[in-house]
Design a protein around this motif. Structure first.
Motif, short mmCIF file in Angstrom:
data_model
loop_
_atom_site.label_atom_id
_atom_site.label_comp_id
_atom_site.label_asym_id
_atom_site.label_seq_id
_atom_site.Cartn_x
_atom_site.Cartn_y
_atom_site.Cartn_z
N GLU A 27 -9.52 5.78 11.21
CA GLU A 27 -10.10 4.44 11.26
C GLU A 27 -11.24 4.32 10.25
O GLU A 27 -11.91 5.31 9.95
CB GLU A 27 -10.68 4.12 12.65
CG GLU A 27 -9.70 4.16 13.81
CD GLU A 27 -9.47 5.57 14.34
OE1 GLU A 27 -10.32 6.45 14.11
OE2 GLU A 27 -8.42 5.80 14.97
N ARG A 49 0.84 -1.20 0.00
CA ARG A 49 0.00 0.00 0.00
C ARG A 49 0.87 1.26 0.00
O ARG A 49 0.55 2.24 -0.66
CB ARG A 49 -0.94 0.00 1.22
CG ARG A 49 -1.91 1.18 1.18
CD ARG A 49 -2.98 1.07 2.25
NE ARG A 49 -2.45 1.22 3.59
CZ ARG A 49 -3.19 1.15 4.69
NH1 ARG A 49 -4.48 0.91 4.62
NH2 ARG A 49 -2.63 1.31 5.88
N LEU A 85 -9.90 5.54 3.37
CA LEU A 85 -8.73 4.70 3.11
C LEU A 85 -9.13 3.22 3.06
O LEU A 85 -9.92 2.76 3.87
CB LEU A 85 -7.69 4.91 4.22
CG LEU A 85 -6.38 4.14 4.05
CD1 LEU A 85 -5.55 4.70 2.91
CD2 LEU A 85 -5.56 4.17 5.34
N1 PMP Z 1 -8.52 5.74 7.67
C1 PMP Z 1 -7.49 6.59 7.88
C2 PMP Z 1 -7.65 8.02 7.55
C3 PMP Z 1 -6.29 6.10 8.41
O1 PMP Z 1 -5.27 6.93 8.61
C4 PMP Z 1 -6.18 4.73 8.74
C5 PMP Z 1 -4.89 4.20 9.31
N2 PMP Z 1 -4.60 4.74 10.56
C6 PMP Z 1 -7.28 3.90 8.54
C7 PMP Z 1 -8.44 4.44 7.98
C8 PMP Z 1 -7.23 2.44 8.87
O2 PMP Z 1 -6.32 1.77 8.03
P1 PMP Z 1 -5.53 0.48 8.50
O3 PMP Z 1 -6.52 -0.49 8.98
O4 PMP Z 1 -4.83 0.02 7.26
O5 PMP Z 1 -4.58 0.90 9.55
#
Ligand code: PMP
Length: 317
Positions: free
Chosen positions: A206, A71, A225
């Motif tokens: 999150e 990623r 994300l």
């Molecule tokens: N949304 C945002 C804006 C993030 O920065 C993150 C990571 N902290 C996530 C969602 C969650 O992604 P991941 O589960 O890959 O950590």
């Protein structure tokens, strides 16, 4: 002249940086966190021109190392940043930084910045991108996991994909930081950011899930994300809870049976309230608790082993 931090550069330099456990890699060098630094001309600092990741170490193993590195390189490619290392070199750097930290419970924060360059936002001014890895610890929500999170709806909307795609995990987090500051000011644990249509996009760091009628819902990742924890939860739920990707508003969330947030730092956190409205019974629900337990079981039983030196005395995070 006010007597401030900048009036005493030597003293402040000596005391600069966190005292946290860990180690930092900067462009080929390893150093203690308090000694790690980058140029003030780094375009990552000046313009937010760079990308990052957040990765956890559980029990001496890096969880989803390959997915995070993939990623990160996808984010870098989307801003035309060639970090000057390959994904396999980056995996080795992450493993080595973890090993040198001695931390068996830890958090990795790799960054690619555009690197130092003359003032002016043209990325061609930066000739050498920087590769940084912070290995430390993290505990973003303390004990909130047991009681569940109280959220607000941020007054700012999530940066739309037409402006900066949320799937680029860039160093531009001011949208998220300001939403978090608003949550702090209103005494909440975190904030939900809506998209321009008024649907739930994500929380400040999150992804968001709702449980309704025995089904799991999460918004499509056009406005948020593509979380690796989100993907993991989908895999864990497969076969028992049908998953549906769909846009939904705040009343859909608060009238659901349960809701929770997912993220590498946050892991799986129940949401019990949004803007004063209870979600379900207002306490962490059974499906959230079950998925959270399954997630912890997975992170403790998988991952890429960190090659700690034999002589190292492992440290707890
Ligand atoms: N949304 C945002 C804006 C993030 O920065 C993150 C990571 N902290 C996530 C969602 C969650 O992604 P991941 O589960 O890959 O950590």
């Amino acid at each position: 002249m006010p007597t401030d931090l900048h009036a005493a550069p030597i003293a402040s330099a000596e005391s600069a940086g966190p005292d946290a456990a860990g180690i930092v890699y900067v462009d080929g060098r390893f150093c203690p966190p308090s000694e790690a630094s980058v140029s003030v001309f780094d375009h990552g600092l000046l313009y937010g021109d760079g990308v990052f990741e957040g990765i956890r170490i559980y029990g001496g193993r890096i969880f989803k190392l390959e997915r995070h590195v993939d990623r990160m390189f996808r984010s870098a490619a989307r801003i035309g940043l060639d970090p000057g290392v390959t994904p396999s070199q980056m995996r080795r750097i992450l493993l080595e930084t973890s090993a040198r930290s001695g931390l068996r419970e830890g958090y990795l924060r790799p960054l690619f910045t555009r690197g130092p360059g003359d003032l002016g936002l043209d990325p061609r001014k930066s000739k050498h991108p920087s590769v940084i890895v912070i290995c430390s610890t993290i505990n973003p929500y303390g004990g909130a996991a047991d009681r569940g999170l109280r959220l607000i709806v941020a007054s700012l909307r999530r940066t739309p994909p037409e402006v900066l795609h949320p799937n680029i995990k860039s160093l531009n987090y001011l949208n998220n930081v300001l939403a978090k500051a608003e949550a702090n000011a209103r005494g909440a644990d975190d904030a939900l950011l809506l998209d321009l249509r008024g649907n739930v996009a994500e929380a400040t760091g999150e992804n968001v899930f709702v449980v309704r009628d025995g089904r799991l819902y999460s918004p499509p990742t056009t406005t948020n994300l593509e979380g690796i924890t989100r993907e993991t939860i989908r895999e864990l739920a497969a076969g028992t809870l049908p998953f549906e990707e769909r846009s939904f508003d705040v009343p859909f969330l608060t009238s659901g049976a349960e809701a929770f947030l997912t993220g590498t730092g946050a892991e799986v956190l129940p949401v019990v309230e949004v803007d004063g409205a209870k979600v379900g019974d207002g306490v962490p629900g059974p499906i959230t608790r079950r998925l959270r337990a399954a997630y912890f079981e997975l992170v403790r039983s998988t991952g890429t082993p960190v090659p700690y030196p034999r002589t190292a005395h492992p440290r707890r995070g």
